[in-house]
Design a protein around this motif. Sequence first.
Motif, mmCIF file in Angstrom:
data_model
loop_
_atom_site.group_PDB
_atom_site.id
_atom_site.type_symbol
_atom_site.label_atom_id
_atom_site.label_comp_id
_atom_site.label_asym_id
_atom_site.label_seq_id
_atom_site.Cartn_x
_atom_site.Cartn_y
_atom_site.Cartn_z
ATOM 1 N N GLN A 247 0.906 -1.162 -0.198
ATOM 2 C CA GLN A 247 0.030 0.021 -0.262
ATOM 3 C C GLN A 247 0.869 1.428 0.130
ATOM 4 N N GLU A 248 0.829 1.804 -0.479
ATOM 5 C CA GLU A 248 1.340 3.292 -1.624
ATOM 6 C C GLU A 248 1.504 4.292 -0.359
ATOM 7 N N VAL A 249 1.785 4.806 0.603
ATOM 8 C CA VAL A 249 1.738 6.945 1.331
ATOM 9 C C VAL A 249 2.238 7.267 1.086
ATOM 10 N N ARG A 250 1.666 8.221 0.775
ATOM 11 C CA ARG A 250 2.478 9.816 0.442
ATOM 12 C C ARG A 250 2.347 10.692 2.045
ATOM 13 N N GLY A 251 3.443 11.284 2.119
ATOM 14 C CA GLY A 251 3.467 12.080 3.417
ATOM 15 C C GLY A 251 4.365 11.398 4.935
ATOM 16 N N VAL A 252 4.204 11.422 5.762
ATOM 17 C CA VAL A 252 4.785 11.207 6.831
ATOM 18 C C VAL A 252 4.155 10.254 8.127
ATOM 19 N N ARG B 183 7.885 17.982 10.667
ATOM 20 C CA ARG B 183 8.211 19.071 11.360
ATOM 21 C C ARG B 183 6.382 20.125 11.275
ATOM 22 N N GLU B 184 5.782 19.624 10.378
ATOM 23 C CA GLU B 184 4.727 19.932 10.197
ATOM 24 C C GLU B 184 3.772 19.539 10.510
ATOM 25 N N VAL B 185 3.822 18.404 11.126
ATOM 26 C CA VAL B 185 2.914 17.683 11.995
ATOM 27 C C VAL B 185 2.337 18.897 13.848
ATOM 28 N N ALA B 186 3.364 20.241 13.657
ATOM 29 C CA ALA B 186 3.655 20.414 15.270
ATOM 30 C C ALA B 186 3.937 21.493 14.900
ATOM 31 N N TYR B 187 3.036 22.374 13.332
ATOM 32 C CA TYR B 187 3.519 23.970 12.367
ATOM 33 C C TYR B 187 2.029 24.153 12.435
ATOM 34 N N TRP B 188 1.160 23.463 11.738
ATOM 35 C CA TRP B 188 -0.007 24.001 11.243
ATOM 36 C C TRP B 188 -1.354 24.304 12.587
ATOM 37 N N ILE B 189 -0.485 25.191 13.231
ATOM 38 C CA ILE B 189 -1.129 24.985 15.071
ATOM 39 C C ILE B 189 -3.307 25.166 13.991
ATOM 40 N N GLY B 190 -4.011 24.417 14.798
ATOM 41 C CA GLY B 190 -5.489 24.549 14.862
ATOM 42 C C GLY B 190 -5.869 24.166 13.675
ATOM 43 N N ARG B 191 -4.801 23.832 12.555
ATOM 44 C CA ARG B 191 -5.592 22.383 11.591
ATOM 45 C C ARG B 191 -5.308 20.787 11.388
ATOM 46 N N GLU B 192 -5.971 20.377 11.235
ATOM 47 C CA GLU B 192 -6.193 18.758 11.526
ATOM 48 C C GLU B 192 -4.927 18.533 10.418
ATOM 49 N N VAL B 193 -3.918 17.873 10.764
ATOM 50 C CA VAL B 193 -2.718 17.752 9.938
ATOM 51 C C VAL B 193 -2.996 15.637 9.507
ATOM 52 N N VAL B 194 -3.787 14.861 10.822
ATOM 53 C CA VAL B 194 -3.506 13.795 10.616
ATOM 54 C C VAL B 194 -4.347 13.515 9.175
ATOM 55 N N SER B 195 -4.329 12.620 8.345
ATOM 56 C CA SER B 195 -5.675 12.216 7.146
ATOM 57 C C SER B 195 -5.993 10.546 7.153
ATOM 58 N N ALA B 196 -4.687 9.962 8.084
ATOM 59 C CA ALA B 196 -5.305 8.630 7.518
ATOM 60 C C ALA B 196 -4.737 7.766 9.144
ATOM 61 N N VAL B 197 -5.218 6.586 10.081
ATOM 62 C CA VAL B 197 -4.765 5.935 10.786
ATOM 63 C C VAL B 197 -4.793 4.586 10.572
ATOM 64 N N TRP B 198 -3.578 3.696 11.254
ATOM 65 C CA TRP B 198 -4.171 2.222 11.492
ATOM 66 C C TRP B 198 -3.927 2.162 12.677
ATOM 67 N N THR B 199 -4.108 0.499 13.403
ATOM 68 C CA THR B 199 -4.382 0.519 14.612
ATOM 69 C C THR B 199 -3.771 -1.503 14.474
ATOM 70 N N ALA B 200 -3.284 -1.905 15.286
ATOM 71 C CA ALA B 200 -3.021 -3.335 15.275
ATOM 72 C C ALA B 200 -2.727 -3.877 13.857
ATOM 73 N N GLY B 201 -2.586 -3.190 12.845
ATOM 74 C CA GLY B 201 -1.647 -3.368 11.174
ATOM 75 C C GLY B 201 -3.272 -3.200 10.489
ATOM 76 N N SER B 202 -4.512 -2.428 11.292
ATOM 77 C CA SER B 202 -5.289 -2.340 10.262
ATOM 78 C C SER B 202 -5.797 -1.599 10.436
ATOM 79 N N ALA B 203 -5.952 -0.548 8.412
ATOM 80 C CA ALA B 203 -6.315 0.740 8.653
ATOM 81 C C ALA B 203 -7.717 1.371 9.512
ATOM 82 N N CYS B 204 -7.874 1.971 9.774
ATOM 83 C CA CYS B 204 -9.559 3.418 10.483
ATOM 84 C C CYS B 204 -10.051 3.447 9.439
ATOM 85 N N PRO B 205 -11.659 3.241 9.689
ATOM 86 C CA PRO B 205 -12.379 3.860 8.834
ATOM 87 C C PRO B 205 -12.223 4.949 9.077
ATOM 88 N N THR B 206 -12.089 6.262 8.304
ATOM 89 C CA THR B 206 -12.708 7.492 8.796
ATOM 90 C C THR B 206 -13.701 8.460 7.897
#
Length: 386
Positions: A37-42, A363-386
């Motif tokens: 699975q390809e992802v772009r970003g950090v 470092r942008e994760v702690a820079y764009w104050i008030g903007r939600e920077v996280v676009s996808a999350v995985w827990t225990a190896g599986s993608a979480c529904p967003t």
Amino acid sequence: MADVEVLQDAAVLIEGDRIAWVGTRHEAPRAPDVRAQEVRGVLFPGFIDCHTHGVFGGPRLDDHERRALGLDYKAIAAAGGGILESVRDVRARSEAELEALTRSRLKVLLARGSTTIEVKSGYGLELQAELKQLRVIKRMRETLPATLVATFLGAHEVPPEYRSRRADYVRLVCEEMIPAVAREQLAVSCDVFCEPGVFSIADSRQILEAARRQGLRVKLHADELEGAGGAELAAELGALSADHLAAISDAGIRALAASQTVAVLLPATMIFLGKRTQAPARKLIDAGAAVALATDFNPGTSPTMSLPLIMALGVSQLGLRHAEVVTAVTINAAAALGLAGERGQIAAGYVADLALAPVEDWREVAYWIGREVVSAVWTAGSACPT
Ligand code: NIG
Ligand code: FE
């Protein structure tokens, strides 16, 4: 804390719920059964929110407005607002109603990157209402794709029916509540709001010693508003963490630095309360203490659900570097929950909890104050529904 390794063009191999391998893309093990699975970003280790009061009823808008009019937190609490207002609210709500409210809020924390979340009770202040909150956390654990860590905080405030007999309430917490919570395995740790006018050092010691006898780990709301030696007590008792610390003394800093106890700092709380001071993060780190950051998500002093916001405040309000705030919400936050061996790092053997920020520079994760920077999350190896 500033020693963070950043890989370019990286690949992570996940097997089941664990990370099996990390390296660069061209070295990645290839096998017919590896699905790419390809992802772009950090890609960050899933963030760990090691201090929340995530089970509550409504917001406390009247407190908020009274503070704007010049009253302070303790004056509002003394007038029957504050924590006791949330206690009346939680006692009156059904478990199903609290569960629905909690689920919708924890989903937001998770979507913003918090894959492990500590949640405290403490708005019941009587056995059944405390158990009700803890059962809600248990059900969230079974139904939400996040790791939830439950903490019993029966000593969050003295309930009104015990106002003139605080020692009796401390005894109730030690002799009835803690044994019931431990028997039903509804929490792994116990916390106390140790603060002049709430629970004293002696009360806190008595409660945390009772908790340890029942096999619970201990933590402490210490030196939040007025310093009273809470940090020293946490270090002495081998607590997992001492939290808040805006009023910690130099002796408290030395005690934490010499201990394994993590200093958990909650910068949004001081901002939401309109205070102009913050915990001495730089002094703690320079002395050798391990610092973690958390939201303190609660209706009275910190209604934020975003660890990236806290990271931005860590840089701008606490004087931490970007690498330090990343460590503070991953490795050190895992240590504050006793989970440092398996969470908080992208490394072989660790649980595959990951958060993606579609940015160029980490470092942008702690820079764009008030903007939600996280676009996808995985827990225990599986993608979480967003
Ligand atoms: O962490 N200090 C005590 N507990 C919370 C506030 C809880 C509340 O006001 O409802 C805190 O700030
Ligand atoms: Fe708190």
